[in-house]
Motif scaffolding. Structure first.
Motif, PDB file in Angstrom:
ATOM      1  N   LYS A  39       0.739  -1.431  -0.043  1.00  0.00           N
ATOM      2  CA  LYS A  39      -0.119   0.086   0.087  1.00  0.00           C
ATOM      3  C   LYS A  39       0.818   1.222   0.202  1.00  0.00           C
ATOM      4  CE  LYS A  39      -3.738  -2.369   2.503  1.00  0.00           C
ATOM      5  NZ  LYS A  39      -4.677  -2.364   3.583  1.00  0.00           N
ATOM      6  N   ALA A  40       2.143   1.122  -0.275  1.00  0.00           N
ATOM      7  CA  ALA A  40       3.050   2.167  -0.034  1.00  0.00           C
ATOM      8  C   ALA A  40       2.652   3.228  -1.346  1.00  0.00           C
ATOM      9  CB  ALA A  40       4.473   1.862  -0.337  1.00  0.00           C
ATOM     10  N   THR A  41       3.055   4.534  -1.180  1.00  0.00           N
ATOM     11  CA  THR A  41       2.791   5.356  -2.506  1.00  0.00           C
ATOM     12  C   THR A  41       4.225   5.572  -3.222  1.00  0.00           C
ATOM     13  OG1 THR A  41       3.358   7.254  -0.753  1.00  0.00           O
ATOM     14  CG2 THR A  41       0.965   6.560  -1.117  1.00  0.00           C
ATOM     15  N   ASN A  42       5.207   5.356  -2.558  1.00  0.00           N
ATOM     16  CA  ASN A  42       6.557   5.295  -3.300  1.00  0.00           C
ATOM     17  C   ASN A  42       7.285   4.070  -3.078  1.00  0.00           C
ATOM     18  OD1 ASN A  42       9.035   5.956  -4.470  1.00  0.00           O
ATOM     19  ND2 ASN A  42       9.325   7.413  -2.747  1.00  0.00           N
ATOM     20  N   PHE A  43       7.635   3.331  -4.267  1.00  0.00           N
ATOM     21  CA  PHE A  43       8.385   2.135  -4.457  1.00  0.00           C
ATOM     22  C   PHE A  43       9.716   2.410  -4.850  1.00  0.00           C
ATOM     23  CE2 PHE A  43       3.864   0.887  -4.828  1.00  0.00           C
ATOM     24  CZ  PHE A  43       3.860  -0.097  -3.738  1.00  0.00           C
ATOM     25  N   SER A  44      10.270   3.788  -4.775  1.00  0.00           N
ATOM     26  CA  SER A  44      11.706   3.841  -5.167  1.00  0.00           C
ATOM     27  C   SER A  44      12.506   3.293  -4.019  1.00  0.00           C
ATOM     28  CB  SER A  44      12.052   5.182  -5.060  1.00  0.00           C
ATOM     29  OG  SER A  44      11.300   6.069  -6.091  1.00  0.00           O
ATOM     30  N   PRO A  45      12.265   3.160  -2.518  1.00  0.00           N
ATOM     31  CA  PRO A  45      13.389   2.585  -1.729  1.00  0.00           C
ATOM     32  C   PRO A  45      13.534   0.954  -1.975  1.00  0.00           C
ATOM     33  CG  PRO A  45      12.105   3.847  -0.533  1.00  0.00           C
ATOM     34  CD  PRO A  45      11.236   3.893  -1.954  1.00  0.00           C
ATOM     35  N   VAL A  46      12.306   0.332  -2.662  1.00  0.00           N
ATOM     36  CA  VAL A  46      12.457  -1.124  -2.948  1.00  0.00           C
ATOM     37  C   VAL A  46      13.461  -1.231  -4.339  1.00  0.00           C
ATOM     38  CG1 VAL A  46      11.224  -2.969  -3.651  1.00  0.00           C
ATOM     39  CG2 VAL A  46      10.012  -1.302  -2.162  1.00  0.00           C
TER      40      VAL A  46
END
Length: 428
Positions: free
Chosen positions: A226-233
């Motif tokens: 449900k995250a809004t930002n998947f850049s860390p992944v």
């Protein structure tokens, strides 16, 4: 009543066969008027009429899986009724509600369907949604059968013997995915998965198979779907310096794949793999609008749903608007196994026919249609129903002991293609 026992099985992969790809989606055409009633313990009282309901995705991230599964229920009911029905009576119109990809909605939908007095519920599609309703359904002593739950969690779940699935556990899918990655020459693999039972279960099964074959798993991380930002992944994947990466997700996985392509770790640079949650005919267009070829070369695995050409043709004649077929055969087999179990038990009471569901899938005389199987039962013959999704051969846990797993890919135009299928078996 059979109860779930701790079945810990090793997995082997065998026999590879080429298949022709097919795909298909449509309308459900079911009564969706809510009753608002609460579930009643033992809602199915054995009134002589087998009554079915479903909780399947009509909206939400897996809405594309709703039409094939709902239409498979409808088609199975029509096939059964054309052959004389169950216990000599037709199955009434199926009561359907939306799982919606939200636990609260799925639970409310289960309450509404149970409140109508059904004997069995088909669904939910997502493992997480089934976990949101399983205690309600099985606690009411109503049978639940899913054609697409693959989380290993369900094998040992304390369901009192009322939960079944025709989709294979990811304990069977993981080794096929791992073998595909290793077969492509990769040895440093990053794994990311949505943080739920489905994602973690398939990630662990794949990780174990990779490491068992000598590969190095450089990353195994669960993310918040449900995250809004998947850049860390994406940065975790890139930072682990893999030669292959696996994304185990649903719709949110498209954002992870987009980030990977933008960060220079797309299919052009490393091996990129997915699983059944990302097997979507529209995935390439969703990931790279206007340039779907950017996903070319991505591969993945999924329980095979398009291997039975005769079934595919019949289903598409029944529901011509379908454009997606994933898990339709497995859902069809849920309905058939329930109906045949009721026939064998000579009762629509789930406390009686639940005991027969495993039995009608193994150790008897082979049959492949409701009409043939029903005739054999009426003659006093034990049957072994081989479904349109393949031999079911249920274990005592109420799930297939083997599975046919599809290996798919996306071509230069972003079109979904089936490369092959592999049979994966439990060693029991």
């Amino acid at each position: 009543m059979h109860f779930r026992t701790g079945i810990r099985a090793a997995v082997t992969v065998a026999a590879t066969a080429l298949v022709v790809a097919a795909c298909g989606g449509g309308d459900n055409g079911q009564d969706n008027e809510g009753t608002g009633e609460q579930p009643q313990t033992g809602a199915g009282k054995g009134n002589g009429v087998l009554e079915l309901g479903y909780v399947l995705p009509e909206t939400g991230q897996l809405a594309y899986l709703g039409p094939p599964q709902i239409q498979a229920v409808n088609f199975a009911v029509e096939t059964i009724n054309d052959a004389g029905g169950v216990l000599g009576k037709p199955i009434p119109a199926v009561v359907g509600r939306d799982e919606a990809g939200q636990e609260a909605v799925a639970a409310q939908s289960a309450d509404q369907v149970l409140g109508t007095g059904v004997d069995a519920i088909i669904g939910a599609a997502a493992s997480g949604m089934s976990l949101a309703i399983i205690d309600k359904v099985t606690g009411a002593k109503v049978v639940q059968c899913s054609g697409s739950n693959t989380a290993p969690t369900f094998t040992d779940y304390n369901d009192g013997g009322y939960y079944f699935r025709t989709a294979p556990s990811d304990v069977l899918q993981g080794p096929v995915l791992a073998n595909t990655i290793i077969g492509d020459g990769h040895s440093r693999v990053a794994l990311v998965a949505r943080a739920d039972d489905y994602g973690r279960g398939l990630m662990e099964a794949t990780k174990a198979a990779l490491e068992g074959s000598g590969a190095t798993v450089v990353l195994a991380e669960a993310y918040d779907p449900k995250a809004t930002n998947f850049s860390p992944v994406v940065q975790q994947i890139k930072g682990s310096n893999p030669d292959a990466a696996v994304v185990i997700g649903f719709e949110e996985g498209t954002q992870v794949l987009q980030g990977m392509i933008e960060s220079g770790i797309g299919p052009d640079q490393i091996g990129v793999y997915g699983a059944d949650g990302l097997r979507n005919t529209d995935l390439a267009s969703l990931v790279a609008q206007g340039n779907p070829g950017q996903l070319a070369g991505m591969k993945g695995t999924a329980p095979a749903s398009v291997d039975n050409e005769e079934f595919v043709q019949r289903l598409q004649e029944f529901a011509p608007q379908l454009t997606e077929l994933q898990f339709a055969p497995q859902v069809y087999d849920c309905v058939m196994a329930i109906a045949l179990a009721a026939q064998k038990a000579n009762s629509d009471d789930p406390t009686k026919f639940a005991n027969e569901i495993v039995n009608v899938t193994k150790d008897g005389e082979k049959c492949t249609t409701f009409a043939d199987c029903s005739a054999k039962l009426q003659a006093g013959t034990d049957i072994d129903y081989d479904g349109v999704s393949g031999p079911l051969d249920f274990t005592e846990a109420g799930e297939p002991g083997q599975a046919t797993i599809e290996v798919y890919t996306y071509d230069e135009q972003g079109q979904l293609q089936t490369l092959r299928t592999e049979v994966s078996k439990l060693n029991q």
